[in-house]
Design an enzyme around this catalytic site. Structure first.
Site, mmCIF file in Angstrom:
data_model
loop_
_atom_site.group_PDB
_atom_site.id
_atom_site.type_symbol
_atom_site.label_atom_id
_atom_site.label_comp_id
_atom_site.label_asym_id
_atom_site.label_seq_id
_atom_site.Cartn_x
_atom_site.Cartn_y
_atom_site.Cartn_z
ATOM 1 C CG ASP A 129 11.661 -37.647 -12.332
ATOM 2 O OD1 ASP A 129 11.601 -38.676 -11.642
ATOM 3 O OD2 ASP A 129 11.748 -36.503 -11.866
ATOM 4 C CD GLU A 166 12.779 -38.356 -6.168
ATOM 5 O OE1 GLU A 166 13.107 -38.428 -4.983
ATOM 6 O OE2 GLU A 166 13.524 -37.854 -7.027
#
Ligand SMILES: [Zn+2]
Length: 415
Positions: free
Chosen positions: A89, A183
Protein backbone atom coordinates in the site's frame (compact mmCIF):
# COMPACT_ATOMS: atom_id res chain seq x y z
CA UNK A 1 30.27 5.22 -11.41
CA UNK A 2 27.40 5.93 -9.02
CA UNK A 3 26.66 2.21 -8.67
CA UNK A 4 27.90 0.52 -5.51
CA UNK A 5 28.92 -2.64 -7.41
CA UNK A 6 28.74 -4.45 -10.74
CA UNK A 7 26.02 -6.59 -9.17
CA UNK A 8 23.94 -3.49 -8.38
CA UNK A 9 24.45 -2.17 -11.91
CA UNK A 10 23.31 -5.48 -13.39
CA UNK A 11 20.15 -5.45 -11.23
CA UNK A 12 19.22 -1.82 -11.93
CA UNK A 13 17.25 -2.28 -15.19
CA UNK A 14 15.03 -4.97 -13.65
CA UNK A 15 14.48 -3.00 -10.44
CA UNK A 16 13.53 0.12 -12.41
CA UNK A 17 11.24 -1.70 -14.80
CA UNK A 18 9.36 -3.41 -11.98
CA UNK A 19 9.24 -0.22 -9.92
CA UNK A 20 7.67 1.78 -12.76
CA UNK A 21 5.07 -0.94 -13.25
CA UNK A 22 4.12 -1.26 -9.57
CA UNK A 23 3.82 2.48 -8.84
CA UNK A 24 1.16 2.82 -11.55
CA UNK A 25 -1.21 0.56 -9.61
CA UNK A 26 -3.34 2.58 -7.18
CA UNK A 27 -2.76 0.81 -3.87
CA UNK A 28 -3.57 3.68 -1.52
CA UNK A 29 -4.84 2.33 1.79
CA UNK A 30 -7.74 3.91 3.69
CA UNK A 31 -8.13 4.59 7.41
CA UNK A 32 -11.00 2.99 9.35
CA UNK A 33 -11.10 -0.10 7.11
CA UNK A 34 -14.06 -2.51 6.86
CA UNK A 35 -11.82 -5.45 5.98
CA UNK A 36 -8.30 -6.45 4.90
CA UNK A 37 -7.00 -5.08 2.66
CA UNK A 38 -8.64 -1.69 3.22
CA UNK A 39 -8.85 -0.96 -0.53
CA UNK A 40 -9.29 -3.25 -3.58
CA UNK A 41 -6.39 -1.70 -5.54
CA UNK A 42 -3.95 -3.46 -3.23
CA UNK A 43 -5.32 -6.79 -4.49
CA UNK A 44 -4.59 -5.73 -8.09
CA UNK A 45 -0.92 -5.34 -7.20
CA UNK A 46 -0.99 -8.51 -5.08
CA UNK A 47 -2.28 -10.56 -8.05
CA UNK A 48 0.31 -8.99 -10.36
CA UNK A 49 3.06 -9.97 -7.91
CA UNK A 50 1.79 -13.55 -7.58
CA UNK A 51 1.86 -13.91 -11.38
CA UNK A 52 5.38 -12.45 -11.57
CA UNK A 53 6.63 -14.65 -8.70
CA UNK A 54 5.32 -17.71 -10.57
CA UNK A 55 7.15 -16.51 -13.70
CA UNK A 56 10.38 -16.14 -11.69
CA UNK A 57 9.98 -19.74 -10.52
CA UNK A 58 8.52 -19.31 -7.02
CA UNK A 59 5.76 -21.82 -7.69
CA UNK A 60 4.07 -21.64 -4.27
CA UNK A 61 3.40 -17.88 -4.51
CA UNK A 62 -0.16 -17.22 -3.35
CA UNK A 63 -2.46 -14.49 -2.09
CA UNK A 64 -4.27 -15.24 1.17
CA UNK A 65 -7.76 -14.16 2.26
CA UNK A 66 -6.48 -11.02 4.00
CA UNK A 67 -4.44 -9.70 1.06
CA UNK A 68 -0.97 -11.01 2.03
CA UNK A 69 1.31 -12.48 -0.67
CA UNK A 70 3.72 -15.21 0.50
CA UNK A 71 6.21 -17.16 -1.63
CA UNK A 72 9.28 -19.36 -1.12
CA UNK A 73 12.68 -19.52 -2.81
CA UNK A 74 13.98 -22.81 -1.42
CA UNK A 75 17.58 -23.06 -0.22
CA UNK A 76 19.67 -26.15 0.58
CA UNK A 77 18.22 -28.72 2.99
CA UNK A 78 18.64 -27.62 6.60
CA UNK A 79 19.24 -23.96 5.68
CA UNK A 80 17.62 -21.32 7.92
CA UNK A 81 14.40 -19.69 6.69
CA UNK A 82 14.79 -15.93 6.32
CA UNK A 83 11.98 -13.51 5.47
CA UNK A 84 12.01 -10.52 3.10
CA UNK A 85 9.10 -8.10 3.52
CA UNK A 86 7.74 -4.98 1.85
CA UNK A 87 4.34 -3.32 1.94
CA UNK A 88 2.14 -2.94 -1.13
CA UNK A 89 0.00 0.00 0.00
CA UNK A 90 0.88 3.70 -0.26
CA UNK A 91 -0.01 6.50 2.14
CA UNK A 92 -3.51 8.01 2.29
CA UNK A 93 -1.88 11.40 3.04
CA UNK A 94 -1.21 12.45 -0.60
CA UNK A 95 -2.99 11.68 -3.90
CA UNK A 96 -2.12 8.09 -4.89
CA UNK A 97 -4.18 7.40 -8.04
CA UNK A 98 -2.84 7.91 -11.56
CA UNK A 99 0.87 7.86 -10.67
CA UNK A 100 2.96 8.53 -13.78
CA UNK A 101 6.62 8.08 -12.88
CA UNK A 102 9.30 10.17 -14.60
CA UNK A 103 12.96 9.13 -14.78
CA UNK A 104 15.43 12.03 -14.75
CA UNK A 105 18.67 10.41 -15.96
CA UNK A 106 22.05 11.69 -14.80
CA UNK A 107 20.78 14.23 -12.25
CA UNK A 108 22.78 17.47 -12.57
CA UNK A 109 22.31 18.69 -9.00
CA UNK A 110 19.82 21.43 -9.91
CA UNK A 111 16.10 22.03 -9.36
CA UNK A 112 13.76 19.40 -10.76
CA UNK A 113 10.52 20.96 -12.01
CA UNK A 114 7.69 18.47 -12.44
CA UNK A 115 5.06 18.98 -15.15
CA UNK A 116 2.00 19.03 -12.88
CA UNK A 117 0.88 20.87 -9.77
CA UNK A 118 3.79 23.33 -9.85
CA UNK A 119 5.80 20.78 -7.86
CA UNK A 120 9.52 21.51 -7.62
CA UNK A 121 12.26 19.43 -6.01
CA UNK A 122 14.75 22.03 -4.85
CA UNK A 123 18.11 20.68 -3.68
CA UNK A 124 18.47 23.76 -1.42
CA UNK A 125 15.60 22.37 0.68
CA UNK A 126 16.56 18.75 0.09
CA UNK A 127 20.15 18.11 1.13
CA UNK A 128 19.81 14.38 0.45
CA UNK A 129 18.80 15.04 -3.16
CA UNK A 130 21.70 17.47 -3.51
CA UNK A 131 24.00 14.53 -2.75
CA UNK A 132 22.68 12.44 -5.66
CA UNK A 133 24.41 14.23 -8.52
CA UNK A 134 24.92 11.74 -11.35
CA UNK A 135 22.11 9.42 -10.19
CA UNK A 136 19.02 8.60 -12.22
CA UNK A 137 16.18 10.11 -10.15
CA UNK A 138 12.60 8.88 -10.37
CA UNK A 139 9.76 11.24 -9.42
CA UNK A 140 5.99 11.40 -9.88
CA UNK A 141 4.53 13.87 -12.38
CA UNK A 142 4.00 16.33 -9.51
CA UNK A 143 0.33 15.83 -8.62
CA UNK A 144 0.60 12.45 -6.86
CA UNK A 145 2.97 10.71 -4.52
CA UNK A 146 5.46 8.40 -6.23
CA UNK A 147 4.94 5.28 -4.15
CA UNK A 148 8.62 4.51 -3.53
CA UNK A 149 7.28 3.90 0.00
CA UNK A 150 7.22 1.00 -0.36
CA UNK A 151 7.15 -0.15 -3.98
CA UNK A 152 10.89 0.47 -4.07
CA UNK A 153 11.11 -2.29 -1.46
CA UNK A 154 8.73 -4.52 -3.43
CA UNK A 155 10.72 -4.04 -6.67
CA UNK A 156 14.06 -4.66 -4.92
CA UNK A 157 12.88 -7.93 -3.36
CA UNK A 158 11.37 -9.07 -6.69
CA UNK A 159 14.55 -8.24 -8.64
CA UNK A 160 16.77 -9.90 -6.00
CA UNK A 161 14.78 -13.16 -5.86
CA UNK A 162 14.56 -13.21 -9.68
CA UNK A 163 18.37 -12.93 -9.78
CA UNK A 164 18.83 -15.66 -7.16
CA UNK A 165 16.33 -17.93 -8.93
CA UNK A 166 18.23 -17.46 -12.21
CA UNK A 167 21.62 -18.09 -10.52
CA UNK A 168 21.29 -21.31 -8.50
CA UNK A 169 25.07 -21.27 -7.92
CA UNK A 170 24.72 -18.26 -5.58
CA UNK A 171 24.66 -19.05 -1.85
CA UNK A 172 21.34 -18.51 -0.07
CA UNK A 173 19.22 -19.74 2.82
CA UNK A 174 15.57 -20.59 2.19
CA UNK A 175 13.98 -17.21 1.49
CA UNK A 176 10.37 -16.47 2.36
CA UNK A 177 8.95 -13.46 0.54
CA UNK A 178 6.05 -11.54 2.10
CA UNK A 179 4.18 -8.58 0.62
CA UNK A 180 1.81 -6.96 3.10
CA UNK A 181 -1.22 -4.66 2.77
CA UNK A 182 -2.19 -1.62 4.87
CA UNK A 183 1.15 -0.79 6.51
CA UNK A 184 0.41 2.94 6.18
CA UNK A 185 -2.71 2.66 8.34
CA UNK A 186 -0.83 0.64 10.94
CA UNK A 187 -2.44 -2.69 10.06
CA UNK A 188 0.30 -4.29 7.95
CA UNK A 189 1.27 -6.87 10.55
CA UNK A 190 -2.12 -7.35 12.19
CA UNK A 191 -3.24 -10.34 10.14
CA UNK A 192 0.24 -11.49 9.12
CA UNK A 193 0.33 -15.26 9.67
CA UNK A 194 3.71 -15.68 11.39
CA UNK A 195 3.25 -19.45 11.82
CA UNK A 196 2.55 -20.01 8.14
CA UNK A 197 5.35 -17.63 7.12
CA UNK A 198 7.64 -19.88 9.15
CA UNK A 199 10.79 -17.73 9.14
CA UNK A 200 13.49 -17.49 11.82
CA UNK A 201 13.59 -13.71 11.31
CA UNK A 202 12.73 -11.22 8.58
CA UNK A 203 13.81 -7.89 7.10
CA UNK A 204 11.51 -5.13 5.92
CA UNK A 205 12.84 -3.20 2.92
CA UNK A 206 11.24 0.11 3.89
CA UNK A 207 13.88 2.76 4.68
CA UNK A 208 15.65 5.51 2.75
CA UNK A 209 19.39 6.23 2.57
CA UNK A 210 21.90 3.57 1.43
CA UNK A 211 23.37 1.74 4.40
CA UNK A 212 20.43 2.37 6.73
CA UNK A 213 19.73 -0.50 9.08
CA UNK A 214 17.09 0.24 11.65
CA UNK A 215 16.49 -1.84 14.74
CA UNK A 216 14.73 0.85 16.72
CA UNK A 217 11.33 2.42 16.05
CA UNK A 218 8.97 4.64 17.99
CA UNK A 219 6.49 3.17 20.41
CA UNK A 220 3.12 4.37 19.21
CA UNK A 221 -0.36 5.09 20.51
CA UNK A 222 -3.35 6.74 18.85
CA UNK A 223 -5.70 8.88 20.94
CA UNK A 224 -9.23 9.84 19.81
CA UNK A 225 -10.98 12.57 21.80
CA UNK A 226 -14.69 13.13 21.15
CA UNK A 227 -16.41 16.18 22.62
CA UNK A 228 -20.22 16.08 22.90
CA UNK A 229 -21.87 19.49 23.18
CA UNK A 230 -25.50 20.63 23.16
CA UNK A 231 -26.66 21.65 19.69
CA UNK A 232 -29.64 23.92 19.16
CA UNK A 233 -30.86 26.37 16.50
CA UNK A 234 -28.59 29.42 16.95
CA UNK A 235 -31.66 31.73 17.04
CA UNK A 236 -32.85 29.95 20.19
CA UNK A 237 -29.42 29.19 21.59
CA UNK A 238 -29.20 31.85 24.32
CA UNK A 239 -27.94 30.16 27.46
CA UNK A 240 -28.40 26.70 25.95
CA UNK A 241 -25.91 26.03 23.14
CA UNK A 242 -22.73 24.20 24.14
CA UNK A 243 -20.48 24.30 21.08
CA UNK A 244 -18.41 21.10 20.76
CA UNK A 245 -16.37 22.48 17.83
CA UNK A 246 -15.19 25.44 19.93
CA UNK A 247 -14.31 23.17 22.84
CA UNK A 248 -12.28 20.89 20.55
CA UNK A 249 -10.44 23.95 19.24
CA UNK A 250 -9.62 24.97 22.81
CA UNK A 251 -8.28 21.49 23.57
CA UNK A 252 -5.87 21.72 20.62
CA UNK A 253 -4.85 25.28 21.55
CA UNK A 254 -4.10 24.18 25.14
CA UNK A 255 -1.56 21.56 24.02
CA UNK A 256 2.16 22.43 23.96
CA UNK A 257 2.96 24.36 20.76
CA UNK A 258 6.71 24.91 20.90
CA UNK A 259 7.71 21.44 22.11
CA UNK A 260 6.33 17.90 21.86
CA UNK A 261 5.16 18.45 18.26
CA UNK A 262 6.62 16.71 15.17
CA UNK A 263 7.83 20.06 13.80
CA UNK A 264 9.72 21.05 16.98
CA UNK A 265 11.36 17.69 17.81
CA UNK A 266 14.07 15.49 16.31
CA UNK A 267 16.41 12.62 17.11
CA UNK A 268 15.15 10.70 20.13
CA UNK A 269 12.44 13.17 21.22
CA UNK A 270 8.81 12.09 21.13
CA UNK A 271 5.70 14.08 20.25
CA UNK A 272 1.92 14.50 20.27
CA UNK A 273 0.71 15.03 16.70
CA UNK A 274 -2.86 16.26 16.19
CA UNK A 275 -3.52 14.99 12.68
CA UNK A 276 -7.29 15.37 12.35
CA UNK A 277 -9.91 17.74 13.70
CA UNK A 278 -13.50 17.44 12.56
CA UNK A 279 -16.89 18.20 13.92
CA UNK A 280 -19.77 20.60 14.41
CA UNK A 281 -21.52 22.35 17.27
CA UNK A 282 -23.01 19.11 18.52
CA UNK A 283 -20.02 16.83 18.32
CA UNK A 284 -16.34 17.27 17.53
CA UNK A 285 -13.42 14.86 17.35
CA UNK A 286 -9.68 15.37 17.75
CA UNK A 287 -7.43 12.55 16.60
CA UNK A 288 -3.79 12.47 17.59
CA UNK A 289 -0.88 10.08 17.38
CA UNK A 290 1.58 9.98 20.26
CA UNK A 291 5.15 8.76 19.79
CA UNK A 292 8.31 8.15 21.81
CA UNK A 293 11.24 5.73 21.83
CA UNK A 294 10.85 5.35 25.61
CA UNK A 295 7.67 3.64 26.80
CA UNK A 296 7.51 5.63 30.09
CA UNK A 297 7.78 8.94 28.24
CA UNK A 298 5.12 7.74 25.81
CA UNK A 299 2.77 7.14 28.75
CA UNK A 300 3.54 10.66 30.03
CA UNK A 301 2.67 12.24 26.67
CA UNK A 302 -0.62 10.33 26.52
CA UNK A 303 -1.43 11.44 30.08
CA UNK A 304 -0.67 15.08 29.18
CA UNK A 305 -2.99 14.91 26.18
CA UNK A 306 -5.92 13.27 27.97
CA UNK A 307 -5.50 15.46 31.09
CA UNK A 308 -5.47 18.63 28.96
CA UNK A 309 -8.65 17.55 27.17
CA UNK A 310 -10.36 16.62 30.44
CA UNK A 311 -9.51 19.99 32.03
CA UNK A 312 -10.71 22.04 29.05
CA UNK A 313 -13.96 20.12 28.67
CA UNK A 314 -14.61 20.05 32.46
CA UNK A 315 -14.89 23.86 32.36
CA UNK A 316 -18.28 23.35 30.63
CA UNK A 317 -20.26 20.93 32.81
CA UNK A 318 -22.93 20.32 30.13
CA UNK A 319 -20.28 19.00 27.69
CA UNK A 320 -19.03 15.45 27.77
CA UNK A 321 -15.65 14.01 26.74
CA UNK A 322 -14.99 10.52 25.41
CA UNK A 323 -11.40 9.25 25.26
CA UNK A 324 -10.19 6.22 23.30
CA UNK A 325 -6.53 5.16 23.52
CA UNK A 326 -5.37 2.58 20.97
CA UNK A 327 -2.00 0.82 21.15
CA UNK A 328 -0.34 0.82 17.70
CA UNK A 329 3.16 -0.64 18.03
CA UNK A 330 6.16 -0.80 20.35
CA UNK A 331 9.86 -0.04 19.88
CA UNK A 332 11.36 -3.21 18.34
CA UNK A 333 14.77 -2.72 19.97
CA UNK A 334 14.31 -4.91 23.05
CA UNK A 335 13.18 -7.85 20.88
CA UNK A 336 16.12 -7.54 18.47
CA UNK A 337 18.65 -7.20 21.31
CA UNK A 338 17.76 -10.77 22.31
CA UNK A 339 18.75 -12.13 18.88
CA UNK A 340 21.85 -10.15 17.81
CA UNK A 341 22.64 -12.35 14.77
CA UNK A 342 19.66 -10.82 12.91
CA UNK A 343 21.14 -7.33 12.84
CA UNK A 344 24.72 -8.66 12.53
CA UNK A 345 23.90 -10.53 9.29
CA UNK A 346 22.38 -7.38 7.78
CA UNK A 347 25.47 -5.39 8.77
CA UNK A 348 27.70 -7.90 6.99
CA UNK A 349 25.47 -7.73 3.90
CA UNK A 350 25.47 -3.92 3.72
CA UNK A 351 29.26 -3.79 4.16
CA UNK A 352 29.68 -6.49 1.49
CA UNK A 353 27.86 -4.11 -0.88
CA UNK A 354 30.54 -1.51 -0.12
CA UNK A 355 28.30 0.68 2.03
CA UNK A 356 28.76 2.07 5.51
CA UNK A 357 26.11 0.90 7.96
CA UNK A 358 23.89 3.74 9.24
CA UNK A 359 22.14 2.85 12.49
CA UNK A 360 19.59 5.57 13.20
CA UNK A 361 16.33 5.07 15.09
CA UNK A 362 13.24 5.42 12.86
CA UNK A 363 10.94 8.27 13.81
CA UNK A 364 8.04 6.09 12.82
CA UNK A 365 7.12 2.45 12.76
CA UNK A 366 7.25 -0.40 10.32
CA UNK A 367 5.52 -3.71 9.97
CA UNK A 368 8.61 -4.97 11.80
CA UNK A 369 7.65 -3.11 14.99
CA UNK A 370 4.58 -5.30 15.43
CA UNK A 371 6.14 -8.45 13.95
CA UNK A 372 9.14 -8.23 16.30
CA UNK A 373 6.78 -7.91 19.26
CA UNK A 374 4.78 -10.90 17.99
CA UNK A 375 7.91 -13.06 17.83
CA UNK A 376 9.34 -12.54 14.33
CA UNK A 377 12.47 -10.35 14.77
CA UNK A 378 12.30 -7.87 11.87
CA UNK A 379 14.70 -4.93 11.48
CA UNK A 380 14.44 -2.53 8.56
CA UNK A 381 16.78 -1.96 5.60
CA UNK A 382 17.06 1.03 3.22
CA UNK A 383 15.31 1.26 -0.18
CA UNK A 384 16.66 4.46 -1.81
CA UNK A 385 13.37 6.44 -1.65
CA UNK A 386 12.80 9.86 0.00
CA UNK A 387 10.23 12.58 0.85
CA UNK A 388 7.61 9.94 1.54
CA UNK A 389 3.88 10.69 1.70
CA UNK A 390 4.24 13.78 -0.47
CA UNK A 391 4.05 14.82 -4.14
CA UNK A 392 7.81 15.48 -3.94
CA UNK A 393 8.58 11.82 -3.23
CA UNK A 394 11.60 10.57 -5.23
CA UNK A 395 13.94 7.62 -5.50
CA UNK A 396 17.42 7.00 -6.88
CA UNK A 397 17.78 4.12 -9.35
CA UNK A 398 21.37 3.57 -8.20
CA UNK A 399 20.33 3.40 -4.54
CA UNK A 400 17.41 1.05 -5.29
CA UNK A 401 19.87 -1.18 -7.15
CA UNK A 402 22.21 -1.05 -4.12
CA UNK A 403 19.31 -2.22 -1.94
CA UNK A 404 18.51 -5.11 -4.30
CA UNK A 405 22.21 -6.09 -4.30
CA UNK A 406 22.24 -5.91 -0.50
CA UNK A 407 19.43 -8.49 -0.44
CA UNK A 408 21.62 -10.86 -2.46
CA UNK A 409 24.52 -10.19 -0.02
CA UNK A 410 22.09 -10.85 2.84
CA UNK A 411 21.17 -14.20 1.33
CA UNK A 412 24.89 -15.02 1.24
CA UNK A 413 25.30 -13.87 4.86
CA UNK A 414 22.64 -16.40 5.95
CA UNK A 415 23.74 -19.25 3.68
ZN1 LIG B 1 6.78 2.35 4.18
Amino acid sequence: MTYTSALAESLAPDVLERFQRYVRVDTQSARDPDGSPSTPGQLDLARMLVTELHAIGLGDAALDDNGYVFATLPGPAGAPVIGLLAHMDVSPDAPGAGVEPIVHPGYDGGRIELPRGGTVLDPRDMPVLAGKRGHDIVTSSGDTLLGADDKAGVAEIMAAVAHLAAHPELARPTLRVGFTPDEEIGEGATLFDIERFGARCAYTMDGSQPGELQDETFSAVEVSLTVHGVDIHPGWATGKLVNAARLAGRVVAALPQDRLTPETTSGREGFIHVYELEGNAGRAAVRAIVRDFDDDLLDQHVALLTRTAAEVVAAEPRARLEVAVKEQYRNMRRHLDKDPEVVAAAERAIRAEGLEVRREPIRGGTDGSVLSERGLPTPNIFTGGHEYHSVREWASVQDMAAAAASIIRLAEAWA
